[in-house]
Design a protein around this motif. Structure first.
Motif, PDB file in Angstrom:
ATOM      1  N   TRP A   1       9.853  92.907  26.715  1.00  0.00           N
ATOM      2  CA  TRP A   1      11.282  92.806  26.436  1.00  0.00           C
ATOM      3  C   TRP A   1      11.626  91.409  25.924  1.00  0.00           C
ATOM      4  CZ3 TRP A   1      13.517  97.533  27.801  1.00  0.00           C
ATOM      5  CH2 TRP A   1      12.811  98.302  28.724  1.00  0.00           C
ATOM      6  N   ARG A   2      12.254  91.347  24.756  1.00  0.00           N
ATOM      7  CA  ARG A   2      12.778  90.086  24.238  1.00  0.00           C
ATOM      8  C   ARG A   2      14.243  89.993  24.683  1.00  0.00           C
ATOM      9  NH1 ARG A   2      10.884  87.187  19.896  1.00  0.00           N
ATOM     10  NH2 ARG A   2       9.758  89.022  19.112  1.00  0.00           N
ATOM     11  N   VAL A   3      14.594  88.929  25.395  1.00  0.00           N
ATOM     12  CA  VAL A   3      15.926  88.792  25.997  1.00  0.00           C
ATOM     13  C   VAL A   3      16.596  87.539  25.449  1.00  0.00           C
ATOM     14  CG1 VAL A   3      17.216  88.631  28.154  1.00  0.00           C
ATOM     15  CG2 VAL A   3      15.062  89.905  28.089  1.00  0.00           C
ATOM     16  N   THR A   4      17.789  87.702  24.872  1.00  0.00           N
ATOM     17  CA  THR A   4      18.525  86.575  24.302  1.00  0.00           C
ATOM     18  C   THR A   4      19.935  86.545  24.879  1.00  0.00           C
ATOM     19  OG1 THR A   4      17.291  86.829  22.223  1.00  0.00           O
ATOM     20  CG2 THR A   4      19.241  85.419  22.189  1.00  0.00           C
ATOM     21  N   TYR A   5      20.252  85.447  25.562  1.00  0.00           N
ATOM     22  CA  TYR A   5      21.583  85.265  26.131  1.00  0.00           C
ATOM     23  C   TYR A   5      22.495  84.665  25.062  1.00  0.00           C
ATOM     24  CZ  TYR A   5      19.135  85.962  30.538  1.00  0.00           C
ATOM     25  OH  TYR A   5      18.366  86.489  31.549  1.00  0.00           O
ATOM     26  N   ARG A   6      23.673  85.264  24.916  1.00  0.00           N
ATOM     27  CA  ARG A   6      24.641  84.796  23.925  1.00  0.00           C
ATOM     28  C   ARG A   6      25.990  84.535  24.612  1.00  0.00           C
ATOM     29  NH1 ARG A   6      22.262  85.565  19.031  1.00  0.00           N
ATOM     30  NH2 ARG A   6      20.624  87.167  18.887  1.00  0.00           N
ATOM     31  N   PRO A   7      26.095  83.425  25.348  1.00  0.00           N
ATOM     32  CA  PRO A   7      27.367  83.109  26.000  1.00  0.00           C
ATOM     33  C   PRO A   7      28.411  82.690  24.976  1.00  0.00           C
ATOM     34  CG  PRO A   7      25.794  81.330  26.316  1.00  0.00           C
ATOM     35  CD  PRO A   7      25.043  82.435  25.640  1.00  0.00           C
ATOM     36  N   ALA A   8      29.664  82.990  25.245  1.00  0.00           N
ATOM     37  CA  ALA A   8      30.737  82.651  24.316  1.00  0.00           C
ATOM     38  C   ALA A   8      30.851  81.139  24.166  1.00  0.00           C
ATOM     39  CB  ALA A   8      32.057  83.228  24.825  1.00  0.00           C
ATOM     40  N   GLY A   9      30.868  80.675  22.917  1.00  0.00           N
ATOM     41  CA  GLY A   9      31.061  79.256  22.642  1.00  0.00           C
ATOM     42  C   GLY A   9      29.854  78.381  22.887  1.00  0.00           C
ATOM     43  N   ALA A  10      28.668  78.970  23.052  1.00  0.00           N
ATOM     44  CA  ALA A  10      27.456  78.182  23.298  1.00  0.00           C
ATOM     45  C   ALA A  10      26.296  78.763  22.507  1.00  0.00           C
ATOM     46  CB  ALA A  10      27.128  78.149  24.790  1.00  0.00           C
ATOM     47  N   ALA A  11      25.254  77.960  22.321  1.00  0.00           N
ATOM     48  CA  ALA A  11      24.078  78.397  21.571  1.00  0.00           C
ATOM     49  C   ALA A  11      23.312  79.451  22.353  1.00  0.00           C
ATOM     50  CB  ALA A  11      23.176  77.205  21.280  1.00  0.00           C
ATOM     51  N   PRO A  12      22.678  80.398  21.662  1.00  0.00           N
ATOM     52  CA  PRO A  12      21.892  81.426  22.360  1.00  0.00           C
ATOM     53  C   PRO A  12      20.653  80.838  23.012  1.00  0.00           C
ATOM     54  CG  PRO A  12      21.620  81.616  19.987  1.00  0.00           C
ATOM     55  CD  PRO A  12      22.681  80.599  20.201  1.00  0.00           C
ATOM     56  N   VAL A  13      20.189  81.525  24.047  1.00  0.00           N
ATOM     57  CA  VAL A  13      18.989  81.120  24.778  1.00  0.00           C
ATOM     58  C   VAL A  13      18.066  82.325  24.875  1.00  0.00           C
ATOM     59  CG1 VAL A  13      18.066  80.267  26.963  1.00  0.00           C
ATOM     60  CG2 VAL A  13      20.267  79.412  26.119  1.00  0.00           C
ATOM     61  N   GLU A  14      16.809  82.173  24.448  1.00  0.00           N
ATOM     62  CA  GLU A  14      15.880  83.300  24.466  1.00  0.00           C
ATOM     63  C   GLU A  14      14.860  83.162  25.587  1.00  0.00           C
ATOM     64  OE1 GLU A  14      12.380  85.121  21.626  1.00  0.00           O
ATOM     65  OE2 GLU A  14      14.340  84.728  20.692  1.00  0.00           O
ATOM     66  N   THR A  15      14.622  84.289  26.282  1.00  0.00           N
ATOM     67  CA  THR A  15      13.570  84.382  27.291  1.00  0.00           C
ATOM     68  C   THR A  15      12.841  85.708  27.074  1.00  0.00           C
ATOM     69  OG1 THR A  15      14.989  85.440  28.937  1.00  0.00           O
ATOM     70  CG2 THR A  15      14.952  83.038  28.917  1.00  0.00           C
ATOM     71  N   ALA A  16      12.080  86.145  28.069  1.00  0.00           N
ATOM     72  CA  ALA A  16      11.354  87.411  27.924  1.00  0.00           C
ATOM     73  C   ALA A  16      11.029  87.998  29.291  1.00  0.00           C
ATOM     74  CB  ALA A  16      10.066  87.202  27.130  1.00  0.00           C
ATOM     75  N   ASN A  17      11.084  89.325  29.353  1.00  0.00           N
ATOM     76  CA  ASN A  17      10.590  90.098  30.498  1.00  0.00           C
ATOM     77  C   ASN A  17      11.297  89.815  31.816  1.00  0.00           C
ATOM     78  OD1 ASN A  17       8.677  91.365  28.857  1.00  0.00           O
ATOM     79  ND2 ASN A  17       7.223  89.691  29.139  1.00  0.00           N
TER      80      ASN A  17
END
Length: 321
Positions: A122-138
């Protein structure tokens, strides 16, 4: 007698499969899963009542004297028990369940998490409002009490995203984005699973789900933005063997996009998409022969690495926290 005994044993085994608290719709930690459990128990109770009523009716029909029920009485019985009463019951269940099917509303400020299904991770990308995305996995972390929108898609074949204790399942389809809106109500570590056959290691495609208190989640997400600082002989071997051609370790050279992001790999409690506990021996063995853990995996094997070299890379990866 054997048939009845077999039915009882089978039913008991089915019920026992739900007797856990980390991957069960019957042990919800999210509002949507709690609604699903409520409807399930309601309909199960209704089904039991109907089954008992039918059993009593059959018993009466078998034991009743011949000729007790005439044609007119039989027609009335069929009309009420076969038509009117079932229609009222089903209509009542439908009307009662419709509000539970209403999608949970989402606001622009709510957290969005993009989850891409891959074979078999699983590729997981956090996209909080007003901030840069952060990618993790599994691994997925969500704040308790906040609305979260999962944006679900797939990179290769059809997968299915299912966290039983949080919400219902939803398909992940290449070229299409489906949205699942959820809210966790209880902190803890839980488990999700791919629920659609996606290849040889479909059953080995799980993920850890961690519901955190909001303040702890915000601190964790901020920490995930920083690059890795782990060094050593393992870092040299990692780069020397071309691992960064597929994997990203932010702050440590080129960024690969084919495989999982490993920037904070050492902070996870499992590896290989929730299949193995995080341990040096497991990481080293997976590096040399990933196909032994996950048949059909796209990661190439590295049998040319000596056990000592694989262990050095494993220790380097475990230091990425």
């Amino acid at each position: 007698m054997r048939g009845i005994r077999g039915t009882i044993i089978t039913g008991g085994c089915i019920l026992l499969t739900g007797c856990n608290t980390h991957q069960s719709t019957l042990a919800p930690f999210g509002a949507d899963a709690a609604d699903i459990r409520h409807l399930f128990l309601l309909m199960l109770g209704g089904a039991v009542v109907i089954a008992v009523a039918l059993a009593l009716l059959m018993r009466h029909a078998v034991r009743a004297p011949e000729g007790e029920l005439g044609l007119r009485g039989g027609m009335r019985l069929v009309l009420w028990l076969g038509g009117i009463i079932p229609t009222i019951l089903l209509l009542g269940l439908l009307v009662y369940s419709l509000p539970f099917m209403r999608p949970r509303p989402i606001a622009p400020a709510d957290l969005q998490i993009a989850v891409d299904g891959e074979q078999f991770w699983w590729r997981v990308t956090y996209r909080p409002a007003g901030a840069a995305p952060v990618e993790t996995a599994n691994e997925i972390r969500i704040p308790v009490g906040r609305t979260v929108a999962f944006r679900l898609t797939a990179a290769d074949v059809v997968h299915s995203f299912w966290i039983p204790g949080l919400a219902g399942k939803m398909d992940m389809i290449p070229g299409r984005t489906n949205t699942l809106v959820v809210r966790a109500d209880k902190a803890g570590r839980y488990r999700g699973q791919c629920a659609e056959f996606c290849g040889l290691s479909h059953a080995l495609m799980a993920l850890d789900v961690i519901a955190m208190e909001p303040a702890a989640f915000d601190a964790w997400l901020a920490d995930q933005r920083r690059p890795s600082t782990s060094q050593g002989d393992g870092a040299r071997l990692f780069a020397q063997n071309g691992c960064n051609a597929c994997h990203t370790v932010r702050g440590a050279g080129p960024a690969g996009r084919i495989g999982p992001d490993l920037t904070h790999f050492g902070s996870r409690q499992t590896l290989a998409a929730g299949i193995l506990p995080m341990a040096t021996a497991n990481v080293a063995a997976f590096i040399r022969h990933p196909e032994k853990t996950k048949p059909g995996v796209r990661m190439p094997a590295f049998p040319q690495l000596t056990p000592a070299e694989a262990t050095a890379i494993a220790r380097y990866l475990e230091g990425l926290k």
